[in-house]
Scaffold this active site. Structure first.
Site, PDB file in Angstrom:
ATOM      1  N   ASP A 142       6.831   2.788  11.921  1.00  0.00           N
ATOM      2  CA  ASP A 142       5.959   3.560  12.815  1.00  0.00           C
ATOM      3  C   ASP A 142       4.470   3.213  12.652  1.00  0.00           C
ATOM      4  O   ASP A 142       3.617   3.872  13.228  1.00  0.00           O
ATOM      5  CB  ASP A 142       6.184   5.069  12.617  1.00  0.00           C
ATOM      6  CG  ASP A 142       6.026   5.510  11.167  1.00  0.00           C
ATOM      7  OD1 ASP A 142       5.811   4.630  10.306  1.00  0.00           O
ATOM      8  OD2 ASP A 142       6.133   6.714  10.901  1.00  0.00           O
TER       9      ASP A 142
ATOM     10  N   GLU B   6       3.535   3.245  -4.406  1.00  0.00           N
ATOM     11  CA  GLU B   6       2.560   2.158  -4.280  1.00  0.00           C
ATOM     12  C   GLU B   6       1.916   1.856  -5.624  1.00  0.00           C
ATOM     13  O   GLU B   6       1.870   0.722  -6.078  1.00  0.00           O
ATOM     14  CB  GLU B   6       1.426   2.546  -3.312  1.00  0.00           C
ATOM     15  CG  GLU B   6       1.857   2.860  -1.896  1.00  0.00           C
ATOM     16  CD  GLU B   6       2.181   4.325  -1.694  1.00  0.00           C
ATOM     17  OE1 GLU B   6       2.339   5.064  -2.697  1.00  0.00           O
ATOM     18  OE2 GLU B   6       2.273   4.742  -0.520  1.00  0.00           O
TER      19      GLU B   6
END
Ligand SMILES: *[C@@H]1O[C@H](CO)[C@@H](O)[C@H](O)[C@H]1NC(C)=O
Ligand SMILES: *[C@@H]1O[C@H](CO)[C@@H](O)[C@H](O)[C@H]1NC(C)=O
Length: 372
Positions: A198, A279
């Site tokens: 997205d 991350e």
């Protein structure tokens, strides 16, 4: 002297009196404080026990993150295409290949999102799309999007490990791990980028990230409470980070905010099943140092990627007896309904759900069940 003595005696007497009266108050206070202490200690013990129990599920503790590696994952390599079938696309090998890793999962928005992303990626020379789908089987509709794009691709079915299906399970980790695994075994050089299905990404960013030597970073728009998440650059070097959720992270950045040179991908590189820390822990596992980060997007002054999100669409269930729609008149319509169901935008059930109506003109409505 006398006066002083008198005073001292008075003070002593006063003290004695006061101490006594205080003592009774102190005793009852002491008792309630002791009780409170006991409850407090019990609560702490209980909390510690519960956190150990639940955190072990999230792999926060070291011994459990070791266990993560032993959890069997049933990944399936669905299809790999190494051919660039795009006409008029520069596929000269002097450009570094970009491996665009996209975790995805079945939902009504999946195919439209992937279609839109494919239309961006189709403009990018030397790109290999690695799609890891969160389900046990190879999705035909996902493969169709990949096929139509003409982009070289790898299609993986990477369902979440069963053990982690509940709780605050971070989405996309099993998929990214599966993609990393494929890259480790099949790729020796190129650039790795994690781009969700997205995200919106500017074509300029691809040409910039292609030059990544170790790890490059850049701003990501539409994220968190600050509207943007980015490293702060001073004299061409990272001086800090601007992200609304620092979360005690060494590198508080978004998944879409960095690219990695695959030659720099060490064997220790891994992504944990810890929501919010994927991350950071991945970058730390690379042995990355802040001074090694290469800022892109004009020293992080431009936004070239956004965390766009489609509003969630509640998948409707339609009560339609598909096997009953056999007549010529509604043949095309039946095919459309089948396609809608196949692309995951509605569930078709013969026994329950909304009874859909067919309209003929502005006035006549007919229940689908009546016309059959
Ligand atoms: C590069 O493009 C040419 C012409 O379109 C095609 O024949 C060739 O297979 C492509 N090479 C790769 C590695 O995809
Ligand atoms: C980034 O900043 C450094 C140091 O100020 C400068 O030398 C460099 O040209 C800048 N890069 C870009 C792309 O603006």
């Amino acid at each position: 002297m006398e006066v002083l003595y008198f005073c001292n005696a008075k003070i002593k007497a006063f003290k004695k009196f006061n101490r006594n009266s205080r003592c009774t108050i102190f005793d009852t206070r002491m008792r309630s404080i002791n009780l409170f202490k006991k409850i407090f200690v019990m609560a702490i013990l209980l909390c510690t026990f519960l956190s150990l129990l639940f955190w072990s599920d999230l792999g926060i503790l070291n011994f459990t993150s070791l266990a993560v590696k032993t959890i069997p994952v049933k990944n399936k390599l669905c299809y790999v295409s190494m051919n660039d079938e795009r006409i008029q696309m520069n596929n000269k090998t002097d450009l570094k290949m970009i491996y665009y890793i996209t975790p995805t999962y079945p939902r009504p928005e999946q195919i439209p999102e992937l279609t839109r992303l494919s239309h961006t990626l189709m403009h990018v020379p030397r790109i290999h799309w690695v799609i890891a789908d969160d389900q046990p089987t190879c999705s035909e509709v996902v493969k169709n999007v990949l096929r139509k794009s003409g982009i070289p691709f790898t299609h993986i079915a990477s369902p979440k490990p069963f053990h982690y299906r509940s709780n605050n399970f971070p989405r996309g980790v099993a998929n990214r791990r599966a993609a990393l695994d494929w890259i480790r075994h099949n790729v020796r050089e190129g650039i790795l980028y994690f781009g969700d299905d997205d995200n919106t990404i500017d074509l300029e960013l691809f040409e910039e990230m292609r030059l990544t030597k170790k790890v490059s970073m850049f701003p990501v728009g539409l994220i968190g409470g600050y509207g943007v998440s980015s490293p702060i650059i001073k004299d061409g070097k990272v001086a800090g980070f601007f992200d609304s959720w620092p979360g005690s992270r060494t590198f508080p950045v978004d998944m879409a905010g960095f690219a990695v040179n695959i030659e720099y991908l060490t064997s220790t590189a891994s992504m944990p099943y810890i929501a919010g820390h994927e991350e950071d822990k991945f970058l730390v596992s690379l042995g990355l140092k802040i001074e090694d980060i290469e800022p892109l997007a004009d020293n992080c002054t431009k936004i070239l990627v956004w965390h766009t999100r489609t509003v969630k669409f509640k998948k409707p269930t339609l009560k339609i007896k598909l096997d009953k729609i056999t007549g010529e008149t509604y043949k095309n319509f039946a095919d459309l309904i089948k396609e809608t169901s196949k692309l995951g935008m509605a569930t078709i059930d013969s026994t329950s759900g909304t009874k859909p109506l067919i309209t003929y003109d502005r006035k006549t409505y007919e229940s689908l069940t009546d016309i059959l």
